[in-house]
Design a protein around this motif. Structure first.
Motif, PDB file in Angstrom:
ATOM      1  N   GLU A 125       6.872 -13.858  -7.236  1.00 14.47           N
ATOM      2  CA  GLU A 125       7.033 -12.581  -6.574  1.00 14.47           C
ATOM      3  C   GLU A 125       5.707 -12.192  -5.927  1.00 14.47           C
ATOM      4  O   GLU A 125       4.644 -12.330  -6.533  1.00 14.47           O
ATOM      5  CB  GLU A 125       7.496 -11.500  -7.547  1.00 14.47           C
ATOM      6  N   ILE A 126       5.779 -11.734  -4.677  1.00 13.52           N
ATOM      7  CA  ILE A 126       4.581 -11.463  -3.882  1.00 13.52           C
ATOM      8  C   ILE A 126       4.651 -10.040  -3.339  1.00 13.52           C
ATOM      9  O   ILE A 126       5.703  -9.593  -2.850  1.00 13.52           O
ATOM     10  CB  ILE A 126       4.476 -12.462  -2.709  1.00 13.52           C
ATOM     11  N   ASP A 127       3.550  -9.306  -3.424  1.00 13.49           N
ATOM     12  CA  ASP A 127       3.445  -7.969  -2.847  1.00 13.49           C
ATOM     13  C   ASP A 127       2.682  -8.041  -1.533  1.00 13.49           C
ATOM     14  O   ASP A 127       1.617  -8.673  -1.449  1.00 13.49           O
ATOM     15  CB  ASP A 127       2.732  -7.018  -3.806  1.00 13.49           C
ATOM     16  N   VAL A 128       3.228  -7.395  -0.498  1.00  7.11           N
ATOM     17  CA  VAL A 128       2.546  -7.329   0.792  1.00  7.11           C
ATOM     18  C   VAL A 128       2.616  -5.903   1.330  1.00  7.11           C
ATOM     19  O   VAL A 128       3.564  -5.170   1.053  1.00  7.11           O
ATOM     20  CB  VAL A 128       3.142  -8.306   1.832  1.00  7.11           C
ATOM     21  N   ASN A 129       1.611  -5.532   2.091  1.00 12.15           N
ATOM     22  CA  ASN A 129       1.590  -4.254   2.800  1.00 12.15           C
ATOM     23  C   ASN A 129       1.647  -4.545   4.291  1.00 12.15           C
ATOM     24  O   ASN A 129       0.756  -5.206   4.835  1.00 12.15           O
ATOM     25  CB  ASN A 129       0.328  -3.457   2.463  1.00 12.15           C
ATOM     26  N   LEU A 130       2.680  -4.051   4.941  1.00  8.63           N
ATOM     27  CA  LEU A 130       2.911  -4.343   6.348  1.00  8.63           C
ATOM     28  C   LEU A 130       2.923  -3.037   7.132  1.00  8.63           C
ATOM     29  O   LEU A 130       3.553  -2.054   6.718  1.00  8.63           O
ATOM     30  CB  LEU A 130       4.233  -5.094   6.512  1.00  8.63           C
ATOM     31  N   VAL A 131       2.231  -3.009   8.258  1.00  6.21           N
ATOM     32  CA  VAL A 131       2.213  -1.828   9.124  1.00  6.21           C
ATOM     33  C   VAL A 131       2.981  -2.148  10.409  1.00  6.21           C
ATOM     34  O   VAL A 131       2.656  -3.112  11.113  1.00  6.21           O
ATOM     35  CB  VAL A 131       0.765  -1.414   9.478  1.00  6.21           C
ATOM     36  N   GLU A 174      16.853  -0.195   9.622  1.00  6.77           N
ATOM     37  CA  GLU A 174      16.302   1.111   9.991  1.00  6.77           C
ATOM     38  C   GLU A 174      14.892   1.286   9.441  1.00  6.77           C
ATOM     39  O   GLU A 174      14.024   1.872  10.102  1.00  6.77           O
ATOM     40  CB  GLU A 174      17.219   2.223   9.484  1.00  6.77           C
ATOM     41  N   MET A 175      14.629   0.776   8.236  1.00 10.04           N
ATOM     42  CA  MET A 175      13.285   0.870   7.665  1.00 10.04           C
ATOM     43  C   MET A 175      12.300  -0.003   8.429  1.00 10.04           C
ATOM     44  O   MET A 175      11.149   0.381   8.654  1.00 10.04           O
ATOM     45  CB  MET A 175      13.325   0.467   6.189  1.00 10.04           C
ATOM     46  N   LEU A 176      12.747  -1.159   8.864  1.00  9.80           N
ATOM     47  CA  LEU A 176      11.867  -2.092   9.565  1.00  9.80           C
ATOM     48  C   LEU A 176      11.609  -1.683  11.006  1.00  9.80           C
ATOM     49  O   LEU A 176      10.699  -2.218  11.650  1.00  9.80           O
ATOM     50  CB  LEU A 176      12.467  -3.496   9.530  1.00  9.80           C
ATOM     51  N   GLU A 177      12.411  -0.760  11.528  1.00 14.27           N
ATOM     52  CA  GLU A 177      12.340  -0.422  12.954  1.00 14.27           C
ATOM     53  C   GLU A 177      12.041   1.047  13.189  1.00 14.27           C
ATOM     54  O   GLU A 177      12.250   1.547  14.292  1.00 14.27           O
ATOM     55  CB  GLU A 177      13.675  -0.778  13.619  1.00 14.27           C
ATOM     56  N   SER A 178      11.571   1.749  12.180  1.00 11.89           N
ATOM     57  CA  SER A 178      11.488   3.205  12.252  1.00 11.89           C
ATOM     58  C   SER A 178      10.507   3.709  13.314  1.00 11.89           C
ATOM     59  O   SER A 178      10.911   4.385  14.273  1.00 11.89           O
ATOM     60  CB  SER A 178      11.141   3.784  10.883  1.00 11.89           C
ATOM     61  N   LYS A 179       9.213   3.393  13.175  1.00 14.07           N
ATOM     62  CA  LYS A 179       8.243   3.844  14.175  1.00 14.07           C
ATOM     63  C   LYS A 179       6.930   3.090  13.991  1.00 14.07           C
ATOM     64  O   LYS A 179       6.572   2.687  12.878  1.00 14.07           O
ATOM     65  CB  LYS A 179       7.989   5.341  14.052  1.00 14.07           C
ATOM     66  N   PRO A 180       6.182   2.883  15.079  1.00 10.18           N
ATOM     67  CA  PRO A 180       4.885   2.217  14.971  1.00 10.18           C
ATOM     68  C   PRO A 180       3.947   3.009  14.052  1.00 10.18           C
ATOM     69  O   PRO A 180       3.941   4.237  14.064  1.00 10.18           O
ATOM     70  CB  PRO A 180       4.368   2.213  16.411  1.00 10.18           C
ATOM     71  N   GLY A 181       3.177   2.274  13.254  1.00  8.50           N
ATOM     72  CA  GLY A 181       2.236   2.908  12.349  1.00  8.50           C
ATOM     73  C   GLY A 181       2.771   3.162  10.952  1.00  8.50           C
ATOM     74  O   GLY A 181       1.992   3.460  10.040  1.00  8.50           O
ATOM     75  N   ARG A 182       4.065   3.035  10.757  1.00  9.44           N
ATOM     76  CA  ARG A 182       4.613   3.250   9.421  1.00  9.44           C
ATOM     77  C   ARG A 182       4.204   2.108   8.501  1.00  9.44           C
ATOM     78  O   ARG A 182       4.260   0.941   8.870  1.00  9.44           O
ATOM     79  CB  ARG A 182       6.136   3.349   9.462  1.00  9.44           C
ATOM     80  N   LYS A 183       3.819   2.463   7.282  1.00  7.62           N
ATOM     81  CA  LYS A 183       3.397   1.471   6.301  1.00  7.62           C
ATOM     82  C   LYS A 183       4.565   1.127   5.379  1.00  7.62           C
ATOM     83  O   LYS A 183       5.243   2.012   4.865  1.00  7.62           O
ATOM     84  CB  LYS A 183       2.220   2.001   5.483  1.00  7.62           C
ATOM     85  N   LEU A 184       4.775  -0.151   5.184  1.00  8.22           N
ATOM     86  CA  LEU A 184       5.829  -0.634   4.302  1.00  8.22           C
ATOM     87  C   LEU A 184       5.220  -1.459   3.179  1.00  8.22           C
ATOM     88  O   LEU A 184       4.524  -2.440   3.433  1.00  8.22           O
ATOM     89  CB  LEU A 184       6.846  -1.486   5.073  1.00  8.22           C
ATOM     90  N   LYS A 185       5.457  -1.028   1.948  1.00  8.13           N
ATOM     91  CA  LYS A 185       5.063  -1.817   0.781  1.00  8.13           C
ATOM     92  C   LYS A 185       6.261  -2.659   0.380  1.00  8.13           C
ATOM     93  O   LYS A 185       7.312  -2.133   0.026  1.00  8.13           O
ATOM     94  CB  LYS A 185       4.633  -0.903  -0.365  1.00  8.13           C
ATOM     95  N   MET A 186       6.101  -3.973   0.444  1.00 14.12           N
ATOM     96  CA  MET A 186       7.219  -4.883   0.246  1.00 14.12           C
ATOM     97  C   MET A 186       6.953  -5.843  -0.906  1.00 14.12           C
ATOM     98  O   MET A 186       5.820  -6.308  -1.077  1.00 14.12           O
ATOM     99  CB  MET A 186       7.491  -5.669   1.540  1.00 14.12           C
ATOM    100  N   LYS A 187       7.991  -6.100  -1.661  1.00 15.41           N
ATOM    101  CA  LYS A 187       7.945  -7.134  -2.688  1.00 15.41           C
ATOM    102  C   LYS A 187       8.883  -8.246  -2.265  1.00 15.41           C
ATOM    103  O   LYS A 187      10.039  -8.010  -1.905  1.00 15.41           O
ATOM    104  CB  LYS A 187       8.351  -6.595  -4.058  1.00 15.41           C
ATOM    105  N   LEU A 188       8.368  -9.476  -2.275  1.00 15.60           N
ATOM    106  CA  LEU A 188       9.124 -10.641  -1.834  1.00 15.60           C
ATOM    107  C   LEU A 188       9.240 -11.652  -2.964  1.00 15.60           C
ATOM    108  O   LEU A 188       8.400 -11.677  -3.866  1.00 15.60           O
ATOM    109  CB  LEU A 188       8.429 -11.315  -0.647  1.00 15.60           C
ATOM    110  N   ARG A 189      10.252 -12.479  -2.889  1.00 16.50           N
ATOM    111  CA  ARG A 189      10.343 -13.634  -3.781  1.00 16.50           C
ATOM    112  C   ARG A 189      10.207 -14.892  -2.932  1.00 16.50           C
ATOM    113  O   ARG A 189      10.966 -15.115  -1.990  1.00 16.50           O
ATOM    114  CB  ARG A 189      11.656 -13.660  -4.547  1.00 16.50           C
TER     115      ARG A 189
END
Length: 415
Positions: A404-410, A384-399
């Motif tokens: 550990e890597i931080d990315v900002n995805l729109v 639901e977070m990944l599919e919410s609406k175009p333009g939404r910004k997601l701050k993600m932490k990955l391993r």
């Protein structure tokens, strides 16, 4: 289609070898209420728009099955070391269907019992795949065991309430009354398949009447077969896409948007449609002169009554009816390598997508999304977070391996 790029093409066609044709022509099983009931209600889980119900085969514990109106025979796709079915009267054969690939070896078994809460089936036929080609468990986030369809729809009047996640089965001799808002449509039954006629409005203004198989086991909105009618045309803006998995291999094609889809008085606007490559759907093209299939991304916007005994389909719009259609806004897919745990891995990254642009790679583990720990989220919540609406910004932490890597995805729509 809001469920990433996981179009689980489960409208399987059992166009089998000679030996398989013989067993498929044998008498079918029956299913009935275990007591003196007029109906039974069964809660279900909904993941990737697919309905998951508890099924027992013989003396097994409850197994997770997808309820798929597009599939004819009960199919077991995966068994775990702890699962025990004690299948009866078995023999090996080969199955083939949608997709480009090779025939699949399976075990055919007759004389089994099948049960759901309040339901029993006798002389049940089961096909057990000897290779887990669908990988349903990692895609659905829980142990998955199989697919069941026609055995339920042919024996009951089936009501699916997508909002409350409840499945109600009525005796086949009962004519279920519906609300005033409901609209009823003729249901055209051909062998094990149910079809409806609807209208599509294309980018060029053409309005076409199409014949679609109703497929609760397809998580997309609808699929159109270009070779079935030369008036069906690709939209001007399309993207190459992996559309799902058929019985005999991957199904690839293109995805674009229709101006509208209309069934009776109900019209849905600007929805994605998939256009499978001809090679992958060769077996389906000439079946009942169908033009494609109608999937659960549309069906979930209604309360749906499948009434095979009275040859009717009833639709009542629910609260999701007016929601916009999105398709794979993040540009990557999520899998759960340990089904049943909240461990989420990037399994595929789409070219020219937001995920590709920020450097996501297959194998990356999702740790945080907008400050929420993924270990505390169910798969449906992550989606639901990944599919919410175009333009939404997601701050993600990955391993990634030990880092550990931080990315900002729109989130972005590409069709």
């Amino acid at each position: 289609m809001t469920r990433l790029a996981l179009l689980l093409m489960l409208c399987l066609l059992y166009s089998c070898g000679t030996k398989a044709q013989e067993v498929l022509s044998q008498k079918r099983d029956t299913a009935y209420f275990a007591g003196k009931r007029k109906h039974v209600t069964i809660p279900f889980k909904l993941v990737h728009n697919l309905i998951i119900i508890p099924v027992k085969i013989n003396n097994s514990t409850e197994l997770n099955f997808i309820l798929d109106s597009g599939v004819k025979n009960t199919l077991i796709t995966r068994l775990y070391y702890s699962d025990s079915l004690n299948l009866n009267h078995t023999n090996k054969l080969y199955l083939n269907g949608l997709g480009t690939g090779y025939d699949i070896e399976a075990i055919h078994s007759t004389g089994n019992t099948m049960s759901l809460p309040g339901i029993r089936g006798d002389n049940h036929e089961v096909y057990v795949l000897l290779e887990d080609i669908f990988n349903l468990s990692t895609r659905m986030g829980m142990p998955m065991h199989g697919i069941i369809g026609y055995d339920i729809f042919k024996n009951f009047v089936v009501k699916i309430n997508y909002s409350s996640k409840r499945l109600t089965l009525y005796r086949p001799d009962i004519y279920v009354k519906t609300k005033k808002r409901a609209e009823e449509y003729p249901l055209h039954l051909d062998k094990s398949k149910a079809y409806i006629f609807a209208n599509i409005n294309q980018h060029n203004g053409d309005s076409l009447k199409v014949k679609l198989v109703i497929d609760t086991g397809a998580s997309h909105s609808l699929s159109l077969y270009l070779p079935s009618d030369n008036r069906i045309s690709l939209p001007p803006k399309v993207m190459e896409a992996y559309l799902g998995r058929g019985l005999n291999g991957d199904i690839n094609g293109k995805i674009g948007r229709l101006n509208s889809f209309k069934i009776g008085k109900y019209e849905l606007l600007n929805l994605p449609a998939s256009y499978p490559d001809k090679e992958a759907i060769q077996l389906a093209i000439n079946l009942s002169n169908r033009n494609g299939n109608l999937g659960s991304e549309v069906l979930k916007r209604f309360d749906v009554l499948f009434d095979y005994p009275h040859k009717r389909l009833v639709l009542i719009p629910n609260k999701k009816f007016k929601e916009p259609f999105h398709y794979n806004l993040a540009g990557f897919e999520v899998s759960t390598p340990l089904p049943g745990t909240n461990l989420y891995i990037v399994s595929n990254v789409v070219d020219n997508s937001p995920a590709k642009q920020v450097g996501l790679q297959p194998g990356d583990q999702l740790l945080l999304i907008n400050g929420k720990s993924c270990s505390d989220l169910q798969l449906t919540e992550v989606l639901e977070m990944l599919e919410s609406k175009p333009g939404r910004k997601l701050k993600m932490k990955l391993r990634r391996e030990s880092q550990e890597i931080d990315v900002n995805l729109v989130l972005q729509s590409r069709i």
